[in-house]
Enzyme design. Sequence first.
Site, short mmCIF file in Angstrom:
data_model
loop_
_atom_site.label_atom_id
_atom_site.label_comp_id
_atom_site.label_asym_id
_atom_site.label_seq_id
_atom_site.Cartn_x
_atom_site.Cartn_y
_atom_site.Cartn_z
N LYS A 203 76.99 -23.21 68.86
CA LYS A 203 76.72 -22.06 69.90
C LYS A 203 75.29 -23.11 70.92
CE LYS A 203 73.99 -17.86 71.02
NZ LYS A 203 72.99 -16.88 70.52
N LYS A 257 80.61 -21.09 71.59
CA LYS A 257 79.49 -20.15 72.70
C LYS A 257 79.38 -21.18 73.43
CE LYS A 257 77.23 -16.47 73.12
NZ LYS A 257 76.39 -14.88 72.35
#
Length: 331
Positions: A203, A257
């Site tokens: 992320k 992400k």
Amino acid sequence: MANPIIAPFPSTRLRRMRRTANLRAMISETDLSAANLIWPIFVTEVAGAEGEIPSMPGVERLTLDGAKRAAEKAARLNIPAICIFPHSDQELKTESCQRAWDPDNIGNRAIRAIKETVPELAVMTDIALDPYNINGHDGFVVDGEIVNDETVEALVKMALAQADAGADILGPSDMMDGRIGALRAALELEGHKDVAILSYAAKFASAFYGPFRDAVGASGRLVGDKKTYQINPGNRQEALRCVARDLTEGADMVMVKPGMPYLDICREVKDRFAAPTFAYQVSGEYAMLEGAIRNGWLSRDAMLESLLAFRRAGCDGVLSYFAPAIAEMLA
């Protein structure tokens, strides 16, 4: 002897197999189906907060009844999983974040409501303290620092509450060190051995999350910097180390992400680890595409093409706010 026939053009004509729809289908290298989709939804406990999110046109905050209807729609469209993100009451957010593991917080109530309505639908959750944190962070803030180990202890309590409520897939999105191992050990110890972990393993500290923060009511509330726990967007090797660590600690699936700006990471994660690999087409990606579509600058085929790109990059599935629209198009 007659002169040999000389072809007027090279014998390899790649357009031969593009000539008709059936020929193109025969050699299609990448496919996309509703089975590759996870639909993220926002569920609110705040009276009057339901309805369309201005920075995410077409996406709404839902009441519990709305979440039930979304679950029924997902089942009709053969979308296998729905992911819950809570929009909690700002007045009830605290520095101690104790509502994060309250069995009756809006997230856990939504899990139970969806499982009661459509038992076969897989329910994924988000594990991070930010929906309940007055400071807006995924972890506890102490003297301006987002602390790691104390946060992991809280995340374990949050995960067990979600598993008790009936979650099928836990999505730790916090990026604290060691949290996957701690979650897996606690789940095994408490009898939740079949609950899967889809780790937000890579992320990044991205500028593409803005509309999401509007959706959950976290915009402008940060005390401290998420760059101290999310990955530098320029760091490829660090992202791969994070993925390797989470798989070693017991993650069943891993996620990259944001999505489209990081397709190179998706491809490398899949090639290197051969583990179930997902990506999140985040709120900023959605807002750009949907905004352009609504303005007539792009056709709706752009959203389908974007999802196909994830599949081509090696993703087994994608979290996308386009999920119901894509499933309807594919049907």
